[in-house]
Design a protein around this motif. Structure first.
Motif, PDB file in Angstrom:
ATOM      1  N   PHE A  28       0.844  -1.185   0.000  1.00 42.47           N
ATOM      2  CA  PHE A  28       0.000   0.000   0.000  1.00 42.47           C
ATOM      3  C   PHE A  28       0.881   1.237   0.000  1.00 42.47           C
ATOM      4  CE2 PHE A  28      -2.889  -3.221   1.608  1.00 42.47           C
ATOM      5  CZ  PHE A  28      -4.033  -2.930   0.889  1.00 42.47           C
ATOM      6  N   PRO A  29       0.354   2.353  -0.545  1.00 39.94           N
ATOM      7  CA  PRO A  29       1.167   3.574  -0.546  1.00 39.94           C
ATOM      8  C   PRO A  29       1.445   4.065   0.866  1.00 39.94           C
ATOM      9  CG  PRO A  29      -1.080   4.032  -1.287  1.00 39.94           C
ATOM     10  CD  PRO A  29      -0.968   2.553  -1.107  1.00 39.94           C
ATOM     11  N   LYS A  30       2.510   4.785   0.995  1.00 38.77           N
ATOM     12  CA  LYS A  30       2.882   5.384   2.283  1.00 38.77           C
ATOM     13  C   LYS A  30       2.516   6.866   2.226  1.00 38.77           C
ATOM     14  CE  LYS A  30       5.657   1.867   3.812  1.00 38.77           C
ATOM     15  NZ  LYS A  30       4.800   0.760   3.525  1.00 38.77           N
ATOM     16  N   PRO A  31       2.221   7.469   3.384  1.00 39.23           N
ATOM     17  CA  PRO A  31       1.967   8.907   3.392  1.00 39.23           C
ATOM     18  C   PRO A  31       3.183   9.679   2.872  1.00 39.23           C
ATOM     19  CG  PRO A  31       1.265   7.918   5.462  1.00 39.23           C
ATOM     20  CD  PRO A  31       2.031   6.862   4.711  1.00 39.23           C
ATOM     21  N   THR A  32       2.901  10.752   2.154  1.00 39.84           N
ATOM     22  CA  THR A  32       3.957  11.600   1.605  1.00 39.84           C
ATOM     23  C   THR A  32       4.191  12.787   2.538  1.00 39.84           C
ATOM     24  OG1 THR A  32       2.392  12.977   0.393  1.00 39.84           O
ATOM     25  CG2 THR A  32       3.208  10.990  -0.741  1.00 39.84           C
ATOM     26  N   LYS A  33       5.155  13.621   2.200  1.00 37.77           N
ATOM     27  CA  LYS A  33       5.407  14.826   3.016  1.00 37.77           C
ATOM     28  C   LYS A  33       4.192  15.742   3.008  1.00 37.77           C
ATOM     29  CE  LYS A  33       8.092  17.274  -0.563  1.00 37.77           C
ATOM     30  NZ  LYS A  33       7.219  18.258  -1.077  1.00 37.77           N
ATOM     31  N   GLU A  34       3.409  15.722   1.929  1.00 38.46           N
ATOM     32  CA  GLU A  34       2.194  16.537   1.867  1.00 38.46           C
ATOM     33  C   GLU A  34       1.151  16.025   2.864  1.00 38.46           C
ATOM     34  OE1 GLU A  34       4.348  17.027  -1.977  1.00 38.46           O
ATOM     35  OE2 GLU A  34       3.738  15.270  -0.847  1.00 38.46           O
ATOM     36  N   HIS A  35       1.050  14.717   3.011  1.00 38.32           N
ATOM     37  CA  HIS A  35       0.143  14.148   4.024  1.00 38.32           C
ATOM     38  C   HIS A  35       0.627  14.520   5.421  1.00 38.32           C
ATOM     39  CE1 HIS A  35      -0.651  11.271   0.622  1.00 38.32           C
ATOM     40  NE2 HIS A  35      -1.866  11.666   0.929  1.00 38.32           N
ATOM     41  N   GLU A  36       1.937  14.435   5.632  1.00 44.49           N
ATOM     42  CA  GLU A  36       2.503  14.772   6.944  1.00 44.49           C
ATOM     43  C   GLU A  36       2.253  16.236   7.298  1.00 44.49           C
ATOM     44  OE1 GLU A  36       6.586  13.470   6.721  1.00 44.49           O
ATOM     45  OE2 GLU A  36       5.968  11.372   6.497  1.00 44.49           O
ATOM     46  N   TRP A  37       2.197  17.114   6.298  1.00 39.79           N
ATOM     47  CA  TRP A  37       1.923  18.534   6.534  1.00 39.79           C
ATOM     48  C   TRP A  37       0.589  18.709   7.259  1.00 39.79           C
ATOM     49  CZ3 TRP A  37      -1.621  22.314   5.559  1.00 39.79           C
ATOM     50  CH2 TRP A  37      -1.194  23.633   5.684  1.00 39.79           C
ATOM     51  N   LEU A  38      -0.374  17.863   6.949  1.00 39.65           N
ATOM     52  CA  LEU A  38      -1.717  17.957   7.534  1.00 39.65           C
ATOM     53  C   LEU A  38      -1.722  17.692   9.044  1.00 39.65           C
ATOM     54  CD1 LEU A  38      -3.664  16.107   4.708  1.00 39.65           C
ATOM     55  CD2 LEU A  38      -3.759  18.568   5.236  1.00 39.65           C
ATOM     56  N   GLN A  39      -0.696  17.035   9.558  1.00 40.60           N
ATOM     57  CA  GLN A  39      -0.656  16.720  10.990  1.00 40.60           C
ATOM     58  C   GLN A  39      -0.590  17.973  11.861  1.00 40.60           C
ATOM     59  OE1 GLN A  39       2.090  13.585  11.964  1.00 40.60           O
ATOM     60  NE2 GLN A  39       1.283  12.270  10.352  1.00 40.60           N
ATOM     61  N   GLN A  40      -0.279  19.115  11.260  1.00 44.45           N
ATOM     62  CA  GLN A  40      -0.270  20.374  12.017  1.00 44.45           C
ATOM     63  C   GLN A  40      -1.638  20.697  12.603  1.00 44.45           C
ATOM     64  OE1 GLN A  40       2.273  23.652  10.110  1.00 44.45           O
ATOM     65  NE2 GLN A  40       1.567  22.417   8.387  1.00 44.45           N
ATOM     66  N   PHE A  41      -2.696  20.209  11.958  1.00 42.47           N
ATOM     67  CA  PHE A  41      -4.057  20.471  12.428  1.00 42.47           C
ATOM     68  C   PHE A  41      -4.396  19.677  13.694  1.00 42.47           C
ATOM     69  CE2 PHE A  41      -4.757  21.709   7.948  1.00 42.47           C
ATOM     70  CZ  PHE A  41      -5.523  22.845   8.098  1.00 42.47           C
ATOM     71  N   VAL A  42      -3.742  18.542  13.911  1.00 40.04           N
ATOM     72  CA  VAL A  42      -4.136  17.608  14.964  1.00 40.04           C
ATOM     73  C   VAL A  42      -4.099  18.273  16.341  1.00 40.04           C
ATOM     74  CG1 VAL A  42      -3.548  15.444  16.134  1.00 40.04           C
ATOM     75  CG2 VAL A  42      -3.465  15.578  13.632  1.00 40.04           C
ATOM     76  N   GLY A  43      -5.205  18.140  17.054  1.00 46.98           N
ATOM     77  CA  GLY A  43      -5.306  18.682  18.402  1.00 46.98           C
ATOM     78  C   GLY A  43      -6.672  19.288  18.648  1.00 46.98           C
ATOM     79  N   GLU A  44      -6.772  19.980  19.757  1.00 48.93           N
ATOM     80  CA  GLU A  44      -7.999  20.675  20.139  1.00 48.93           C
ATOM     81  C   GLU A  44      -7.729  22.171  20.032  1.00 48.93           C
ATOM     82  OE1 GLU A  44     -10.831  18.944  20.902  1.00 48.93           O
ATOM     83  OE2 GLU A  44      -9.669  17.126  20.491  1.00 48.93           O
ATOM     84  N   TRP A  45      -8.629  22.890  19.404  1.00 51.36           N
ATOM     85  CA  TRP A  45      -8.471  24.316  19.143  1.00 51.36           C
ATOM     86  C   TRP A  45      -9.691  25.076  19.655  1.00 51.36           C
ATOM     87  CZ3 TRP A  45      -4.131  25.945  16.224  1.00 51.36           C
ATOM     88  CH2 TRP A  45      -3.396  24.926  15.616  1.00 51.36           C
ATOM     89  N   LYS A  46      -9.459  26.282  20.099  1.00 47.13           N
ATOM     90  CA  LYS A  46     -10.536  27.214  20.428  1.00 47.13           C
ATOM     91  C   LYS A  46     -10.500  28.272  19.335  1.00 47.13           C
ATOM     92  CE  LYS A  46     -12.281  30.227  24.007  1.00 47.13           C
ATOM     93  NZ  LYS A  46     -12.079  30.839  25.304  1.00 47.13           N
ATOM     94  N   SER A  47     -11.669  28.620  18.781  1.00 45.74           N
ATOM     95  CA  SER A  47     -11.687  29.589  17.687  1.00 45.74           C
ATOM     96  C   SER A  47     -12.554  30.797  18.026  1.00 45.74           C
ATOM     97  CB  SER A  47     -12.197  28.931  16.394  1.00 45.74           C
ATOM     98  OG  SER A  47     -13.541  28.537  16.535  1.00 45.74           O
ATOM     99  N   ASN A  48     -12.147  31.919  17.481  1.00 48.59           N
ATOM    100  CA  ASN A  48     -12.913  33.164  17.552  1.00 48.59           C
ATOM    101  C   ASN A  48     -12.898  33.761  16.161  1.00 48.59           C
ATOM    102  OD1 ASN A  48     -13.631  33.535  20.427  1.00 48.59           O
ATOM    103  ND2 ASN A  48     -11.415  33.410  20.662  1.00 48.59           N
TER     104      ASN A  48
END
Length: 185
Positions: A28-48
């Motif tokens: 199966f394909p492996k995640p690329t650096k572009e997929h890894e870039w998306l990990q910046q979103f991971v977490g809990e955020w408060k928005s205004n």
């Protein structure tokens, strides 16, 4: 004769098992650096944010939460809730990367519309800004279809600027939502 029959059956089983183990699982394909870039979103955020509902209408202040997690190493799932004056909104966004298109791809659905938004976009040369484009109903013009952009700029690992805009009839971008996300964990 029984010994010879058992010997032949054993030989056939040995050959079958050997040929089955020689067949490998497809890779199966492996995640690329572009997929890894998306990990910046991971977490809990408060928005205004500040939302513009339309011309001649006052801007609305909104607060909300974003809960982001990875699905495998390929997709980020952002679950968003926002409290608007007099109503609440929930949305689910999925963003991945399509190596064939060389574009980020995704979808958005929410509790306020029946439209399935389909994204395509890119990260800019700084590596900090993801711009996703979609087509959808213009809520300021009776549902006519228009081009939209959602723009995510990582100011730091714990601060995210979020802008949503649509292309007006004069081919100028109209910002209808602008805000920030602060990581809380």
């Amino acid at each position: 004769m029984l010994i010879r029959l058992l010997s032949n059956v054993s030989l056939i089983l040995f050959l079958l098992i050997g040929s089955l183990s020689a067949q490998e699982m497809p890779e199966f394909p492996k995640p690329t650096k572009e997929h890894e870039w998306l990990q910046q979103f991971v977490g809990e955020w408060k928005s205004n944010s500040k939302c513009e509902a339309g011309p001649d209408m006052p801007a609305m202040e909104c607060s909300g939460k974003i809960s982001s997690r990875m699905l495998g190493g390929f997709w980020v799932i952002n679950e968003m809730t926002s409290d608007l004056p007099g109503m609440s909104m929930m949305g689910i966004q999925k963003i991945g990367y399509d190596p064939t298109k060389k574009k980020y791809v995704g979808t958005w659905v929410d509790s306020m519309t029946s439209h399935l938004w389909i994204y395509e976009g890119t990260v800019d040369e700084t590596g900090k800004i993801l711009t996703l484009e979609a087509e959808g109903p213009n809520f300021m013009a009776g549902g006519e279809m228009a081009k939209f952009q959602d723009i995510y700029e990582f100011k730091s690992k714990d601060e995210l600027a979020i802008t949503s805009r649509m292309l007006g009839p004069d081919n100028k971008w109209i910002i209808f939502m602008q805000g920030t996300g602060k990581r809380v964990k």
